[in-house]
Each structure stands twice: as C-alpha cells, then as structure tokens.
Design a protein around this motif. Structure first.
Motif, PDB file in Angstrom:
ATOM      1  N   LEU A   1       8.427   2.624  14.646  1.00  0.00           N
ATOM      2  CA  LEU A   1       8.388   1.160  14.676  1.00  0.00           C
ATOM      3  C   LEU A   1       6.966   0.814  15.134  1.00  0.00           C
ATOM      4  CD1 LEU A   1      11.854   0.343  16.311  1.00  0.00           C
ATOM      5  CD2 LEU A   1      11.333   1.243  14.034  1.00  0.00           C
ATOM      6  N   LYS A   2       6.205   0.212  14.236  1.00  0.00           N
ATOM      7  CA  LYS A   2       4.758   0.065  14.412  1.00  0.00           C
ATOM      8  C   LYS A   2       4.415  -1.088  15.372  1.00  0.00           C
ATOM      9  CE  LYS A   2       3.675   2.028   9.847  1.00  0.00           C
ATOM     10  NZ  LYS A   2       2.913   1.826   8.573  1.00  0.00           N
ATOM     11  N   PRO A   3       3.116  -1.190  15.783  1.00  0.00           N
ATOM     12  CA  PRO A   3       2.740  -2.204  16.774  1.00  0.00           C
ATOM     13  C   PRO A   3       3.092  -3.648  16.398  1.00  0.00           C
ATOM     14  CG  PRO A   3       1.001  -0.580  16.602  1.00  0.00           C
ATOM     15  CD  PRO A   3       2.001  -0.261  15.508  1.00  0.00           C
TER      16      PRO A   3
ATOM     17  N   VAL B   1      -3.551  12.735   5.917  1.00  0.00           N
ATOM     18  CA  VAL B   1      -3.440  12.766   4.451  1.00  0.00           C
ATOM     19  C   VAL B   1      -4.153  11.574   3.808  1.00  0.00           C
ATOM     20  CG1 VAL B   1      -1.192  11.573   4.419  1.00  0.00           C
ATOM     21  CG2 VAL B   1      -1.785  13.113   2.544  1.00  0.00           C
ATOM     22  N   HIS B   2      -4.346  10.498   4.575  1.00  0.00           N
ATOM     23  CA  HIS B   2      -4.995   9.287   4.039  1.00  0.00           C
ATOM     24  C   HIS B   2      -6.452   9.166   4.473  1.00  0.00           C
ATOM     25  CE1 HIS B   2      -1.243   7.834   2.478  1.00  0.00           C
ATOM     26  NE2 HIS B   2      -0.671   7.758   3.662  1.00  0.00           N
ATOM     27  N   LYS B   3      -7.060  10.229   5.009  1.00  0.00           N
ATOM     28  CA  LYS B   3      -8.368  10.046   5.665  1.00  0.00           C
ATOM     29  C   LYS B   3      -9.499   9.649   4.711  1.00  0.00           C
ATOM     30  CE  LYS B   3      -9.805  14.909   6.299  1.00  0.00           C
ATOM     31  NZ  LYS B   3      -8.598  15.553   5.738  1.00  0.00           N
TER      32      LYS B   3
ATOM     33  N   PRO C   1      -9.853   4.032   1.686  1.00  0.00           N
ATOM     34  CA  PRO C   1     -10.707   2.984   2.295  1.00  0.00           C
ATOM     35  C   PRO C   1     -10.071   2.302   3.500  1.00  0.00           C
ATOM     36  CG  PRO C   1      -9.888   2.301   0.128  1.00  0.00           C
ATOM     37  CD  PRO C   1      -9.545   3.754   0.276  1.00  0.00           C
ATOM     38  N   PHE C   2      -8.733   2.335   3.581  1.00  0.00           N
ATOM     39  CA  PHE C   2      -8.062   1.636   4.677  1.00  0.00           C
ATOM     40  C   PHE C   2      -7.813   2.522   5.901  1.00  0.00           C
ATOM     41  CE2 PHE C   2      -4.820   3.068   1.601  1.00  0.00           C
ATOM     42  CZ  PHE C   2      -4.041   3.900   2.408  1.00  0.00           C
ATOM     43  N   PHE C   3      -8.313   3.772   5.891  1.00  0.00           N
ATOM     44  CA  PHE C   3      -7.964   4.712   6.954  1.00  0.00           C
ATOM     45  C   PHE C   3      -8.368   4.209   8.346  1.00  0.00           C
ATOM     46  CE2 PHE C   3      -8.967   8.554   9.554  1.00  0.00           C
ATOM     47  CZ  PHE C   3      -7.683   9.059   9.655  1.00  0.00           C
TER      48      PHE C   3
ATOM     49  N   TYR D   1      16.347   6.354   4.426  1.00  0.00           N
ATOM     50  CA  TYR D   1      15.490   5.509   5.266  1.00  0.00           C
ATOM     51  C   TYR D   1      14.388   4.845   4.440  1.00  0.00           C
ATOM     52  CZ  TYR D   1      12.927   3.827   9.360  1.00  0.00           C
ATOM     53  OH  TYR D   1      12.293   3.037  10.289  1.00  0.00           O
ATOM     54  N   ARG D   2      13.844   5.564   3.432  1.00  0.00           N
ATOM     55  CA  ARG D   2      12.849   4.919   2.562  1.00  0.00           C
ATOM     56  C   ARG D   2      13.466   3.682   1.893  1.00  0.00           C
ATOM     57  NH1 ARG D   2       7.465   6.431   3.203  1.00  0.00           N
ATOM     58  NH2 ARG D   2       7.302   4.969   1.467  1.00  0.00           N
ATOM     59  N   ASP D   3      14.738   3.780   1.508  1.00  0.00           N
ATOM     60  CA  ASP D   3      15.424   2.620   0.906  1.00  0.00           C
ATOM     61  C   ASP D   3      15.590   1.487   1.915  1.00  0.00           C
ATOM     62  OD1 ASP D   3      15.683   3.684  -1.569  1.00  0.00           O
ATOM     63  OD2 ASP D   3      17.787   4.275  -1.357  1.00  0.00           O
TER      64      ASP D   3
ATOM     65  N   ALA E   1       9.556  -1.203   0.008  1.00  0.00           N
ATOM     66  CA  ALA E   1       8.238  -0.799  -0.489  1.00  0.00           C
ATOM     67  C   ALA E   1       7.149  -1.028   0.560  1.00  0.00           C
ATOM     68  CB  ALA E   1       7.914  -1.586  -1.752  1.00  0.00           C
ATOM     69  N   THR E   2       6.072  -0.219   0.457  1.00  0.00           N
ATOM     70  CA  THR E   2       4.938  -0.298   1.391  1.00  0.00           C
ATOM     71  C   THR E   2       4.398  -1.726   1.488  1.00  0.00           C
ATOM     72  OG1 THR E   2       4.355   1.946   0.685  1.00  0.00           O
ATOM     73  CG2 THR E   2       2.677   0.711   1.907  1.00  0.00           C
ATOM     74  N   ASP E   3       4.253  -2.380   0.335  1.00  0.00           N
ATOM     75  CA  ASP E   3       3.781  -3.773   0.282  1.00  0.00           C
ATOM     76  C   ASP E   3       5.001  -4.695   0.404  1.00  0.00           C
ATOM     77  OD1 ASP E   3       2.913  -6.293  -0.406  1.00  0.00           O
ATOM     78  OD2 ASP E   3       1.782  -5.637  -2.171  1.00  0.00           O
TER      79      ASP E   3
ATOM     80  N   ILE F   1      13.834  -3.636   5.665  1.00  0.00           N
ATOM     81  CA  ILE F   1      13.100  -3.921   6.906  1.00  0.00           C
ATOM     82  C   ILE F   1      11.770  -4.604   6.595  1.00  0.00           C
ATOM     83  CG2 ILE F   1      11.916  -2.878   8.893  1.00  0.00           C
ATOM     84  CD1 ILE F   1      14.059  -0.597   8.733  1.00  0.00           C
ATOM     85  N   ARG F   2      11.058  -4.059   5.600  1.00  0.00           N
ATOM     86  CA  ARG F   2       9.736  -4.617   5.309  1.00  0.00           C
ATOM     87  C   ARG F   2       9.822  -6.014   4.688  1.00  0.00           C
ATOM     88  NH1 ARG F   2       7.035   1.163   3.508  1.00  0.00           N
ATOM     89  NH2 ARG F   2       5.910   1.583   5.445  1.00  0.00           N
ATOM     90  N   LYS F   3      10.819  -6.239   3.842  1.00  0.00           N
ATOM     91  CA  LYS F   3      10.987  -7.587   3.274  1.00  0.00           C
ATOM     92  C   LYS F   3      11.286  -8.594   4.387  1.00  0.00           C
ATOM     93  CE  LYS F   3      11.738 -10.555  -0.130  1.00  0.00           C
ATOM     94  NZ  LYS F   3      10.898 -10.690  -1.313  1.00  0.00           N
TER      95      LYS F   3
ATOM     96  N   SER G   1       2.265  -7.634   6.385  1.00  0.00           N
ATOM     97  CA  SER G   1       1.317  -7.377   5.288  1.00  0.00           C
ATOM     98  C   SER G   1       1.443  -5.906   4.892  1.00  0.00           C
ATOM     99  CB  SER G   1      -0.112  -7.654   5.757  1.00  0.00           C
ATOM    100  OG  SER G   1      -0.465  -6.729   6.777  1.00  0.00           O
ATOM    101  N   ILE G   2       0.696  -5.497   3.858  1.00  0.00           N
ATOM    102  CA  ILE G   2       0.751  -4.085   3.439  1.00  0.00           C
ATOM    103  C   ILE G   2       0.257  -3.159   4.561  1.00  0.00           C
ATOM    104  CG2 ILE G   2      -1.529  -4.102   2.316  1.00  0.00           C
ATOM    105  CD1 ILE G   2      -0.281  -2.249   0.153  1.00  0.00           C
ATOM    106  N   GLY G   3      -0.648  -3.635   5.386  1.00  0.00           N
ATOM    107  CA  GLY G   3      -1.154  -2.809   6.489  1.00  0.00           C
ATOM    108  C   GLY G   3      -0.240  -2.868   7.705  1.00  0.00           C
ATOM    109  N   GLU G   4       0.165  -4.082   8.063  1.00  0.00           N
ATOM    110  CA  GLU G   4       1.026  -4.267   9.240  1.00  0.00           C
ATOM    111  C   GLU G   4       2.465  -4.396   8.749  1.00  0.00           C
ATOM    112  OE1 GLU G   4      -0.482  -7.032  12.124  1.00  0.00           O
ATOM    113  OE2 GLU G   4      -2.529  -6.332  11.848  1.00  0.00           O
ATOM    114  N   ASN G   5       3.026  -3.238   8.381  1.00  0.00           N
ATOM    115  CA  ASN G   5       4.297  -3.262   7.654  1.00  0.00           C
ATOM    116  C   ASN G   5       5.476  -2.705   8.458  1.00  0.00           C
ATOM    117  OD1 ASN G   5       3.642  -0.596   7.475  1.00  0.00           O
ATOM    118  ND2 ASN G   5       3.491  -0.522   5.240  1.00  0.00           N
ATOM    119  N   SER G   6       5.383  -2.821   9.769  1.00  0.00           N
ATOM    120  CA  SER G   6       6.522  -2.692  10.702  1.00  0.00           C
ATOM    121  C   SER G   6       7.087  -1.293  10.924  1.00  0.00           C
ATOM    122  CB  SER G   6       7.694  -3.623  10.311  1.00  0.00           C
ATOM    123  OG  SER G   6       7.268  -4.957  10.280  1.00  0.00           O
TER     124      SER G   6
END
Ligand code: DAT
Ligand code: MG
Length: 140
Positions: A10-12, A53-55, A58-60, A86-88, A92-94, A103-105, A110-115
C-alpha cells in the motif's frame, strides 16, 4: 490452481489518505487473506532494489522518490491464484484504464501515485516477499 502467495504494497499516496482499511477490505472481500503485514518507511536503497527492473525507464527516479516519500504497508497475501487475483483486484497501472470497482479505479491518484503494488508472477512474488519478510513473520 493451488494456494499461492503474492506480495503487496500500500503505497505512500494510500497511507497518506488513511486508506489502509478501505484497501484491505477490498483485498479480503476478494477472498485473499493478509498473512503478513507491517508499516515501514522504505529506504532509498530498498526502493531502488525493489524496482531495479525499471531502472532504465524515464520515470525511475520519480518512482523511487515517491516510494520513500511516506510510510508504506507491505503485505503478504494468500489465496487461490493469489498473484493474478490480486492483479485483478488492483486494476490497470493507469487508473484511467482500470476497471470499475478495482483499487486503482477507486483510489489511485495517477499512473505514478497508484496506491498499490502487486507481484506480476509467482517467481517475482517469492523474491519480493523475501526482500521484506522473514519466514516467521508470515502466519498462514
Ligand atoms: P504495476 O505497478 O502495475 O506492476 P509497472 O510494473 O509497469 O506497473 O510499473 C511499476 C510502477 O512504476 C507503477 O506502479 C507506477 C510506475 N510507473 C509505471 N509506468 C509509469 C509511467 N508511464 N509514468 C510514471 N510512473 C509509471
Ligand atoms: Mg509491476
């Protein structure tokens, strides 16, 4: 399909808005069991390792800065087909592309701050769980 474990964060943006309980309710309603959970502040090194894996993306830098910007709740979830389930539940990421009721909907900013984070495969789940939990912290 056997009982699986997956790793969740659960992100910031979620902890900042006091959404831990609301998100946990969605997790449990989907039939996933929270078998380990702790609230931590990630170090920069932990976040960089976790998202290595994402290093090259551009958004790393932004992603790492965000993950250490506040407390996170790290979790191990257990259930039938837990990784895909859980992915369901996450959606989606965005968030603008996430399905209704996910959860994300419902909660992502945002795509970056996606909970939330959820592992993308059983193999990555095992690696991610081991980065944050020792065996005796997981009570199935
Ligand atoms: P997911 O978290 O759905 O597994 P991912 O693994 O592709 O998505 O990316 C990891 C995280 O990186 C994602 O949750 C948020 C961030 N991210 C991904 N794509 C992004 C983008 N185009 N702009 C900003 N942040 C992004
Ligand atoms: Mg991912």
């Amino acid at each position: 399909m056997a009982v699986q474990r997956t790793f969740s964060i659960l992100k910031p943006d979620a902890t900042e808005r006091n959404l831990t309980g609301a998100i946990n309710a969605l997790i449990e309603k989907a039939g996933l069991r929270i078998v380990a959970q702790k609230r931590i502040r990630m170090t920069r090194e932990q976040a960089e390792t976790f998202y290595a894996v994402h290093k090259e993306r551009p958004f790393f830098g932004e992603l790492v800065d965000f993950m250490i910007s506040g407390p996170v709740v790290v979790q191990v979830l257990e259930g039938e087909n837990a990784v895909l389930k859980y992915r369901d539940v996450m959606g989606a990421t965005d968030p603008s592309k996430a399905a209704d009721g996910t959860i994300r909907k419902l909660h992502a900013k945002s795509i970056g701050e996606n909970s939330v984070h959820g592992s993308d495969a059983p193999e990555t789940a095992a690696i991610e769980i081991a980065q944050f939990f020792s065996g005796n912290e997981i009570v199935g």
